[in-house]
Each structure stands twice: as structure tokens, then as C-alpha cells.
Write an enzyme that holds these catalytic residues in place. Structure first.
Site, PDB file in Angstrom:
ATOM      1  N   HIS A 159       4.455   7.564  -0.264  1.00 12.44           N
ATOM      2  CA  HIS A 159       3.640   7.852  -1.449  1.00 12.44           C
ATOM      3  C   HIS A 159       2.498   8.774  -1.050  1.00 12.44           C
ATOM      4  O   HIS A 159       1.955   8.663   0.052  1.00 12.44           O
ATOM      5  CB  HIS A 159       3.095   6.540  -2.040  1.00 12.44           C
ATOM      6  CG  HIS A 159       2.489   6.758  -3.387  1.00 12.44           C
ATOM      7  ND1 HIS A 159       1.223   7.265  -3.550  1.00 12.44           N
ATOM      8  CD2 HIS A 159       2.985   6.585  -4.633  1.00 12.44           C
ATOM      9  CE1 HIS A 159       0.959   7.374  -4.854  1.00 12.44           C
ATOM     10  NE2 HIS A 159       2.013   6.967  -5.524  1.00 12.44           N
TER      11      HIS A 159
ATOM     12  N   GLY B 140       2.339   4.492 -12.323  1.00 18.86           N
ATOM     13  CA  GLY B 140       1.173   3.813 -11.772  1.00 18.86           C
ATOM     14  C   GLY B 140       0.342   3.173 -12.867  1.00 18.86           C
ATOM     15  O   GLY B 140       0.639   2.066 -13.329  1.00 18.86           O
ATOM     16  N   GLY B 141      -0.680   3.885 -13.314  1.00 20.49           N
ATOM     17  CA  GLY B 141      -1.659   3.350 -14.278  1.00 20.49           C
ATOM     18  C   GLY B 141      -1.041   2.651 -15.470  1.00 20.49           C
ATOM     19  O   GLY B 141      -1.441   1.525 -15.827  1.00 20.49           O
TER      20      GLY B 141
ATOM     21  N   SER C  54       1.341  10.385 -14.041  1.00 18.29           N
ATOM     22  CA  SER C  54       0.803  10.265 -15.401  1.00 18.29           C
ATOM     23  C   SER C  54       1.883  10.072 -16.469  1.00 18.29           C
ATOM     24  O   SER C  54       1.750  10.564 -17.596  1.00 18.29           O
ATOM     25  CB  SER C  54      -0.082  11.474 -15.738  1.00 18.29           C
ATOM     26  OG  SER C  54      -1.196  11.523 -14.874  1.00 18.29           O
TER      27      SER C  54
ATOM     28  N   GLY D 105      -2.297   9.997 -11.489  1.00 21.09           N
ATOM     29  CA  GLY D 105      -3.553   9.379 -11.911  1.00 21.09           C
ATOM     30  C   GLY D 105      -4.534  10.348 -12.556  1.00 21.09           C
ATOM     31  O   GLY D 105      -5.704  10.024 -12.746  1.00 21.09           O
TER      32      GLY D 105
ATOM     33  N   GLU E 256       6.890  13.312  -7.191  1.00 20.42           N
ATOM     34  CA  GLU E 256       5.561  13.027  -7.732  1.00 20.42           C
ATOM     35  C   GLU E 256       4.602  14.152  -7.343  1.00 20.42           C
ATOM     36  O   GLU E 256       4.055  14.145  -6.233  1.00 20.42           O
ATOM     37  CB  GLU E 256       5.028  11.711  -7.164  1.00 20.42           C
ATOM     38  CG  GLU E 256       5.871  10.506  -7.514  1.00 20.42           C
ATOM     39  CD  GLU E 256       5.040   9.228  -7.511  1.00 20.42           C
ATOM     40  OE1 GLU E 256       4.949   8.594  -8.554  1.00 20.42           O
ATOM     41  OE2 GLU E 256       4.458   8.892  -6.466  1.00 20.42           O
TER      42      GLU E 256
ATOM     43  N   GLU F 294      -0.502   8.820  -1.765  1.00 15.88           N
ATOM     44  CA  GLU F 294      -1.754   8.145  -1.395  1.00 15.88           C
ATOM     45  C   GLU F 294      -1.716   7.644   0.045  1.00 15.88           C
ATOM     46  O   GLU F 294      -2.751   7.334   0.630  1.00 15.88           O
ATOM     47  CB  GLU F 294      -2.038   7.007  -2.395  1.00 15.88           C
ATOM     48  CG  GLU F 294      -2.514   7.555  -3.727  1.00 15.88           C
ATOM     49  CD  GLU F 294      -2.185   6.689  -4.924  1.00 15.88           C
ATOM     50  OE1 GLU F 294      -1.875   5.499  -4.749  1.00 15.88           O
ATOM     51  OE2 GLU F 294      -2.221   7.228  -6.053  1.00 15.88           O
TER      52      GLU F 294
ATOM     53  N   ASN G 111       4.404   0.945 -10.137  1.00 11.70           N
ATOM     54  CA  ASN G 111       3.744   0.925  -8.831  1.00 11.70           C
ATOM     55  C   ASN G 111       2.316   0.442  -9.070  1.00 11.70           C
ATOM     56  O   ASN G 111       1.479   1.198  -9.545  1.00 11.70           O
ATOM     57  CB  ASN G 111       3.769   2.346  -8.232  1.00 11.70           C
ATOM     58  CG  ASN G 111       2.937   2.454  -6.961  1.00 11.70           C
ATOM     59  OD1 ASN G 111       2.561   1.445  -6.376  1.00 11.70           O
ATOM     60  ND2 ASN G 111       2.644   3.671  -6.546  1.00 11.70           N
ATOM     61  N   TRP G 112       2.075  -0.823  -8.765  1.00 10.67           N
ATOM     62  CA  TRP G 112       0.780  -1.431  -9.103  1.00 10.67           C
ATOM     63  C   TRP G 112      -0.350  -0.971  -8.185  1.00 10.67           C
ATOM     64  O   TRP G 112      -1.508  -1.182  -8.483  1.00 10.67           O
ATOM     65  CB  TRP G 112       0.898  -2.948  -9.050  1.00 10.67           C
ATOM     66  CG  TRP G 112       1.684  -3.546 -10.192  1.00 10.67           C
ATOM     67  CD1 TRP G 112       2.303  -2.874 -11.222  1.00 10.67           C
ATOM     68  CD2 TRP G 112       1.916  -4.937 -10.438  1.00 10.67           C
ATOM     69  NE1 TRP G 112       2.906  -3.756 -12.075  1.00 10.67           N
ATOM     70  CE2 TRP G 112       2.687  -5.032 -11.624  1.00 10.67           C
ATOM     71  CE3 TRP G 112       1.572  -6.114  -9.773  1.00 10.67           C
ATOM     72  CZ2 TRP G 112       3.092  -6.266 -12.148  1.00 10.67           C
ATOM     73  CZ3 TRP G 112       1.983  -7.343 -10.297  1.00 10.67           C
ATOM     74  CH2 TRP G 112       2.733  -7.413 -11.478  1.00 10.67           C
ATOM     75  N   LYS G 113      -0.017  -0.426  -7.033  1.00 13.69           N
ATOM     76  CA  LYS G 113      -1.046   0.019  -6.072  1.00 13.69           C
ATOM     77  C   LYS G 113      -1.969  -1.158  -5.705  1.00 13.69           C
ATOM     78  O   LYS G 113      -1.463  -2.250  -5.470  1.00 13.69           O
ATOM     79  CB  LYS G 113      -1.810   1.217  -6.632  1.00 13.69           C
ATOM     80  CG  LYS G 113      -0.867   2.324  -7.122  1.00 13.69           C
ATOM     81  CD  LYS G 113      -1.562   3.592  -7.482  1.00 13.69           C
ATOM     82  CE  LYS G 113      -0.549   4.598  -8.009  1.00 13.69           C
ATOM     83  NZ  LYS G 113      -1.084   5.917  -8.243  1.00 13.69           N
TER      84      LYS G 113
HETATM   85  P1  PGA Z   1       0.221   7.373 -12.204  1.00 19.30           P
HETATM   86  O1  PGA Z   1       0.728   7.045 -10.719  1.00 19.30           O
HETATM   87  O2  PGA Z   1       1.335   6.987 -13.135  1.00 19.30           O
HETATM   88  O3  PGA Z   1      -1.004   6.547 -12.391  1.00 19.30           O
HETATM   89  O4  PGA Z   1      -0.054   8.843 -12.258  1.00 19.30           O
HETATM   90  C1  PGA Z   1       2.057   7.297 -10.321  1.00 19.30           C
HETATM   91  C2  PGA Z   1       2.236   6.947  -8.876  1.00 19.30           C
HETATM   92  O5  PGA Z   1       1.287   7.114  -8.094  1.00 19.30           O
HETATM   93  O6  PGA Z   1       3.313   6.490  -8.473  1.00 19.30           O
END
Ligand code: PGA
Length: 286
Positions: free
Chosen positions: A129, A270-271, A249, A209, A203, A131, A41-43
Site C-alpha cells: 500500500h 478506505g474512508g 476516493s 484520501g 491506487e 502508505e 481497507n480500514w487502515k
Molecule cells: P481512500 O483510500 O478510499 O480513503 O482514498 C483507499 C486506500 O488507501 O486503499
């Protein structure tokens, strides 16, 4: 089919050493015909199309070298979809979008419809998500999330429904109740047959993150709870075939133990999905 059923159960049995009962984990062997599903998930990353293409090429290389029966996907920002779709064509990497609009067309400035996504080669769409539920960009309600799930299914695309509790809810022992409410409302009206198109991503918001990954015991306990919720709301056979990803994470140093848990079927990353070496180790976990 890859023999993860027995292997996963055996690894977990070896690693939990009795603490599973307290954590509520089950050692039930995998059922259904679930494949591992690793998605990046590149955001709001990376900053340019050129960087996005370079990253996608590296991910295709990682996935194409993988011998496991596995789905791998890149969920990227809208402006990159068509180009990244070209790079993924003929590879083992599927294309995903990070969101969608429920409208089909018209005066919705900034909106992106499911037909637009489909025409760019998108197969998966993230929905709900944290966010977008709790973040600064939107305050999406479960009803809006449910409408998006409906829209995505009707378009012939595959939703990835994200659920999970905040830190306060986790500390208050509300993890399962929060997941239950988000699932009940998010999946309202979704039939048993349609569940075969849906992935659930658990999640925990406090793990996204932050570097605070849920332990395999905690993650497995929640995944097992989600699967039992699916069995109760649908049936055992449906619950056994739904892929449940863990997100928050995920990194090279924790992916192997997470994926060894019997109810964890993949990861939403994500990251670490922005760093080719790290994502390579996640895609090709042991
Ligand atoms: P993260 O993000 O791996 O950076 O914790 C995961 C996500 O938001 O899907």
C-alpha cells in the site's frame, strides 16, 4: 456467472463517447471468469474493538443482501482480526489483513506472521500500500514487497498487491512506467499459476484520501495497461483472469461509472468503508 461482460462493455461504450481512444482505453469485453471484488481497507481505524464489531456487522448485512456474484472483504487492523473473523463466519464477507511480516517466528517485536493471520481466518493480505511505500510508518521497497508476496503465497493466502503513481509522476506522464516497475519487481518469481491467487489494486497515490478520484477514462486506461502488462509477462489467459481493483476516493457517487469500465473489477476503499451507509452503496453498486 453474472453477465457483466457485455453489460460493462456496453455501458462504457455509451459513456466514453470517443474519448476512450485518446485516453488509451480499450473496449475489449471482459474475459476469464473474473468476479467483482470490493474490499474495505480500514487502515488505523476505528478506535475500539466495539466500534469495529458494529461496523463489521453492518458490512455483513450489506454484503449478504447482494445478489451479484461478488467477493467482499474487510481488511482490518491486527487486534481486530479474530473478532471480525467471527462476525464474518458464514457470511459473504471475507477477512483481510493490512500487512504481514516475512518472518515466521522469533525475535521480531511487533511482527505478525502469515501463520498467525491464517489462524485468525484471514484470506487476503494487502501488500505494498502506498502508505507503507511512501508513508511515515514504513518505506517499503519493491524487494520487501516481493518477499511478502512470496510469503503470503507460500502460506496459502491471497495477496492484494497495490501499485500506483504519485502526483508528480502522474503529472510527468509516468503512470504506466511506475506501474510497470512496481509490477515487475513486486511480482518477480511469481508463476502463471500463482497469478490466479493475486489481486492487483491500482491506487493512484494522488487519489488516496484526497477526494480526487481518477476519472473512469483515466482509471480504465491504466487498468487496461496493467492487463496488457500481464498478458506480455504471462499470457492472455492469465491476464484475462486477474482481478484488478481501483482504489482512491471511491465513493457512492463515483462507484457505478468506475465499475462499468471493462478492466475495472472492483474497488479498494478506505474512508468510505468506515461509514456503513456509504460502503453499503459501494458494495451494492449498480
Ligand atoms: P481512500 O483510500 O478510499 O480513503 O482514498 C483507499 C486506500 O488507501 O486503499
Amino acid at each position: 456467472m453474472y453477465t457483466r461482460l457485455v453489460l460493462g462493455g456496453a455501458l462504457l461504450a455509451a459513456s466514453l463517447s470517443g474519448s476512450d481512444a485518446a485516453a488509451g482505453a480499450t473496449l475489449r469485453l471482459r474475459g476469464g471468469d473474473r468476479q467483482y471484488f470490493i474490499a474495505g481497507n480500514w487502515k488505523l481505524n476505528p478506535a475500539t474493538l466495539d466500534e469495529a464489531k458494529t461496523l463489521a456487522q453492518a458490512i455483513v448485512k450489506s454484503a449478504d443482501g447482494n445478489k451479484r456474484d461478488q467477493t467482499t472483504a474487510i481488511c482490518c487492523p491486527y487486534p481486530y482480526l479474530a473478532s471480525i473473523g467471527e462476525i464474518c463466519k458464514g457470511s459473504k464477507v471475507s477477512l483481510g489483513a493490512e500487512d504481514c511480516c516475512v518472518q515466521d517466528k522469533g525475535a521480531f517485536t511487533g511482527g505478525v506472521s502469515t501463520s498467525m493471520l491464517k489462524s485468525c481466518g484471514v484470506e487476503f493480505v494487502l501488500v505494498g500500500h502506498s502508505e507503507r511505500r511512501h508513508g511515515n510508518i514504513a518505506s517499503e521497497t519493491d524487494a520487501e514487497i516481493n518477499a511478502k508476496i512470496r510469503k503470503i503465497l507460500d502460506a496459502g493466502l491471497k495477496p492484494v498487491l497495490c501499485v500506483g503513481e504519485t502526483k508528480e509522476e502522474y503529472e510527468g506522464g509516468l503512470c504506466n512506467s511506475v506501474c510497470s516497475v512496481q509490477l515487475t519487481r513486486g511480482l518477480a518469481g511469481v508463476t502463471k499459476e500463482e497469478m490466479s491467487k493475486i489481486t492487483i489494486a491500482y491506487e493512484p497515490v494522488w487519489a488516496i484520501g484526497t477526494g480526487l478520484v481518477a476519472t473512469p477514462e483515466v482509471a480504465q486506461a491504466t487498468h487496461s495497461y496493467i492487463r496488457s502488462w500481464l498478458a506480455k509477462m504471462y499470457d492472455e489467459a492469465t491476464a484475462a483472469q486477474v482481478v484488478i481493483q481501483y482504489g482512491g476516493s471511491v465513493a457512492p457517487d463515483n462507484v457505478d461509472t468506475l465499475m462499468a469500465c471493462p478492466d475495472i473489477d472492483g474497488a479498494l476503499v478506505g474512508g468510505a468503508s468506515l461509514i456503513p451507509d456509504k460502503f453499503d452503496k459501494i458494495v451494492n453498486f449498480k
